[in-house]
Design a protein around this motif. Structure first.
Motif, PDB file in Angstrom:
ATOM      1  N   GLU A   2       0.859  -1.188   0.000  1.00 60.68           N
ATOM      2  CA  GLU A   2       0.000   0.000   0.000  1.00 60.68           C
ATOM      3  C   GLU A   2       0.891   1.233   0.000  1.00 60.68           C
ATOM      4  O   GLU A   2       1.910   1.261   0.692  1.00 60.68           O
ATOM      5  N   VAL A   3       0.502   2.228  -0.779  1.00 61.18           N
ATOM      6  CA  VAL A   3       1.294   3.474  -0.778  1.00 61.18           C
ATOM      7  C   VAL A   3       0.374   4.677  -0.636  1.00 61.18           C
ATOM      8  O   VAL A   3      -0.840   4.584  -0.846  1.00 61.18           O
ATOM      9  N   GLY A   9      -2.842  11.423   1.403  1.00 64.21           N
ATOM     10  CA  GLY A   9      -2.715  11.388   2.864  1.00 64.21           C
ATOM     11  C   GLY A   9      -3.045  10.055   3.512  1.00 64.21           C
ATOM     12  O   GLY A   9      -2.836   9.885   4.711  1.00 64.21           O
ATOM     13  N   THR A  10      -3.563   9.055   2.758  1.00 60.68           N
ATOM     14  CA  THR A  10      -3.817   7.741   3.380  1.00 60.68           C
ATOM     15  C   THR A  10      -3.094   6.657   2.578  1.00 60.68           C
ATOM     16  O   THR A  10      -2.817   6.837   1.385  1.00 60.68           O
ATOM     17  N   LEU A  11      -2.853   5.520   3.241  1.00 55.48           N
ATOM     18  CA  LEU A  11      -2.221   4.405   2.530  1.00 55.48           C
ATOM     19  C   LEU A  11      -3.294   3.648   1.756  1.00 55.48           C
ATOM     20  O   LEU A  11      -4.337   3.310   2.314  1.00 55.48           O
ATOM     21  N   GLN A  12      -3.037   3.395   0.488  1.00 52.38           N
ATOM     22  CA  GLN A  12      -4.047   2.692  -0.318  1.00 52.38           C
ATOM     23  C   GLN A  12      -3.399   1.616  -1.178  1.00 52.38           C
ATOM     24  O   GLN A  12      -2.255   1.779  -1.616  1.00 52.38           O
ATOM     25  N   PRO A  17      -4.454  -2.265 -10.963  1.00 56.76           N
ATOM     26  CA  PRO A  17      -4.125  -2.062 -12.374  1.00 56.76           C
ATOM     27  C   PRO A  17      -4.781  -0.774 -12.871  1.00 56.76           C
ATOM     28  O   PRO A  17      -5.924  -0.482 -12.532  1.00 56.76           O
ATOM     29  N   GLY A  18      -4.041   0.005 -13.633  1.00 52.99           N
ATOM     30  CA  GLY A  18      -4.572   1.281 -14.131  1.00 52.99           C
ATOM     31  C   GLY A  18      -4.135   2.460 -13.288  1.00 52.99           C
ATOM     32  O   GLY A  18      -4.335   3.603 -13.682  1.00 52.99           O
ATOM     33  N   ASP A  19      -3.535   2.191 -12.100  1.00 50.18           N
ATOM     34  CA  ASP A  19      -3.032   3.303 -11.275  1.00 50.18           C
ATOM     35  C   ASP A  19      -1.688   3.777 -11.820  1.00 50.18           C
ATOM     36  O   ASP A  19      -0.879   2.969 -12.305  1.00 50.18           O
ATOM     37  N   HIS A  39       0.968   7.020  -4.991  1.00 50.63           N
ATOM     38  CA  HIS A  39       0.045   7.140  -6.125  1.00 50.63           C
ATOM     39  C   HIS A  39       0.279   8.504  -6.763  1.00 50.63           C
ATOM     40  O   HIS A  39       0.663   9.461  -6.085  1.00 50.63           O
ATOM     41  N   SER A  40      -0.003   8.617  -8.052  1.00 48.99           N
ATOM     42  CA  SER A  40       0.181   9.908  -8.710  1.00 48.99           C
ATOM     43  C   SER A  40      -0.689   9.965  -9.964  1.00 48.99           C
ATOM     44  O   SER A  40      -1.559   9.117 -10.172  1.00 48.99           O
TER      45      SER A  40
END
Ligand code: SF4
Length: 488
Positions: free
Chosen positions: A428-429, A433-436, A440-442, A463-464
């Motif tokens: 999870e990254v 502000g939260t870990l998620q 696929p697709g991120d 995530h970005s």
């Protein structure tokens, strides 16, 4: 291209009341999309057909007789000869005749064979919304043109896919906007020769001249007018800032600067360019009718790198083309070293009937020598690419996640902007502000910490998105705000 053709053919059949099944054994009709670029591709199809024949022969008498059809390039190349050979096939349909599939299938219902291998000067299937083979995939292929006018001496494509014609920009934009609604994050624009793209559907633009790259020539009269590939790339990349665009294949002869500057300026156009060289020797290139010399090709490589310094170039090479001497092969090896490719698709030459080479040249390089030369091309490329991968260790790269790695369930894989595969642990990254978890697709920022000649490895940081990552990179490099504007 076959992937895209399958989606078009499937769309036509679904619109005509056919249903798709995922099990060959449940099917009443099996249609095989084929390629005939090399003999080995056709050999595989014939083996597959034997398997389908066994299903046909063992089919329960209470069921409808199974129909088998061949679609695409092999259908076009062999035409009705396929129907005669071993009596396996009921239907033959060339790449420009998919609209006729329902009628052809209706003919086979009365136990007759059916064929349509008519090539067209106009068919682009522009009004057909392809049905995606894998709807959950975040990548999609969009065909922008069909056919090829180049007549390279070894190539069967102009004979199996016909004359070059482009699909209107409006229909491509509309297909991509539907894909965006379905959550697609990467679109590959497909054509045999994308830089020849020319949309003349709406107006004639007399000002749009064709300019060949320096030192390149073409076997056909250069065409003028219409909207070009750079116009298309400009529009689709502006319409969809969070879709990463790639394209394949361009011919090196007409690589306009407009396309290069778009790649440099737009964060959502991948910095990989496929620039098929085929050989590094002038006599072989002349025999291949490629329209350029080794020197002109390398000059183009330098020119591309002067505009996009971190470009990832890929290429095709043919080992053992007619008349290729040992010295000519060594020229190819030296070209590989000079051009510094990120990936090479290399094949042993296989002569195809109908081609210019078949009529004019002799397939005179023995198989064992072709094999050895192919191995040397692959070995040279792998050695060189490892160095370039090592240079990327320490970089933070934006990776579009494709799924779970085949080698380890605890790893994910995706592709960076240069289209290199990147593998990283599935953790999870941070996301706002939260870990998620990562899906696929991120788009994920990955810090590269290891590599082989085939992949990069790293750790997921956050995530970005394409826009966010671009700003982050620009700010990190300390650019002035005026320079940031060009990324918007
Ligand atoms: S450019 Fe040459 S190799 Fe490519 S499809 Fe056309 S004829 Fe074949």
């Amino acid at each position: 291209m076959n992937f895209s053709d399958t989606e078009v053919a499937m769309s036509i059949l679904l619109d005509n009341g056919f249903l798709k099944t995922n099990s060959v054994k449940d099917a009443d009709v099996i249609l095989v999309m084929t390629c005939s670029i090399r003999e080995s591709a056709e050999d595989k199809i014939w083996k597959r057909l034997k398997y389908y024949q066994s299903i046909k022969q063992n089919r329960h008498p209470s069921k409808l007789p199974l129909k088998i059809g061949i679609l695409g390039c092999m259908a076009e190349r062999l035409k009705t000869k396929i129907l005669e050979r071993e009596k396996i096939v009921d239907l033959v349909c060339g790449p420009d005749a998919y609209r006729d599939l329902p009628r052809l299938l209706a003919i086979t219902e009365s136990n007759q064979s059916a064929a349509n291998v008519q090539l067209s000067l106009e068919e682009t299937y522009s009004d057909i919304s392809p049905v995606r083979i894998n709807p959950s995939s975040k990548s999609a292929f969009v065909s922008i043109m069909r056919g090829c006018d180049n007549m390279c001496a070894y190539c069967i494509v102009p004979f199996t896919r016909g004359r070059e014609r482009s699909r209107p920009i409006s229909s491509i934009r509309s297909e991509i906007s539907k894909l965006a609604e379905q959550g697609v994050k990467e679109v590959v624009l497909l054509g045999q020769n994308v830089n020849s793209y020319r949309d003349t559907s709406e107006r004639v633009f007399p000002g749009q001249q064709t300019t060949l790259s320096n030192g390149f020539k073409t076997v056909y009269k250069t065409k003028q007018g219409g909207l070009r590939f750079s116009d298309l790339l400009d529009k689709v990349s502006l319409d969809n800032p969070e879709i990463r665009f790639r394209f394949t294949s361009p011919h090196p002869k007409d690589f306009p600067d407009e396309v290069l500057y778009l790649i440099k300026e737009r964060a959502n156009i991948g910095t990989n360019i496929h620039l098929p060289a085929q050989s590094g020797n002038n006599a072989v290139l002349e025999n291949m009718r490629r329209g350029y010399t080794r020197e002109a090709y390398l000059k183009l490589v330098d020119h591309i790198r002067s505009i996009i310094p971190d470009v990832a170039l890929t290429s095709d090479f043919i080992a053992g083309f007619c008349g290729e001497t040992e010295e000519a092969h060594l020229d190819t090896i030296s070209l590989l070293k000079l051009a510094k490719y990120e990936y090479c698709f290399s094949f042993m030459y296989s002569m195809r009937e109908k081609t210019q080479a078949f009529h004019r040249l002799v397939d005179d390089v023995p198989l064992d020598i072709k094999k050895r030369r192919l191995d040397e091309i692959v070995y040279t490329f792998r050695e060189l690419v490892l160095e370039r991968h090592k240079n990327q260790i320490g970089q933070e790269q934006l990776v579009l996640v494709e799924g779970i790695s085949k080698r380890s369930e605890s790893d994910l894989y995706g592709r960076n902007d240069r289209n290199t595969k990147v593998i990283f642990p599935n953790v999870e990254v941070e996301n706002n502000g939260t870990l998620q978890p990562i899906q696929p697709g991120d788009y994920i920022v990955v810090k590269i910490n290891n590599c082989s000649s085939q992949v990069l490895k790293g750790n997921a940081l956050t995530h970005s998105s394409i826009t966010e990552f671009t700003y982050y990179q620009v700010l990190k490099q300390g650019f002035e705000s005026t320079e940031i504007l060009k990324f918007q």
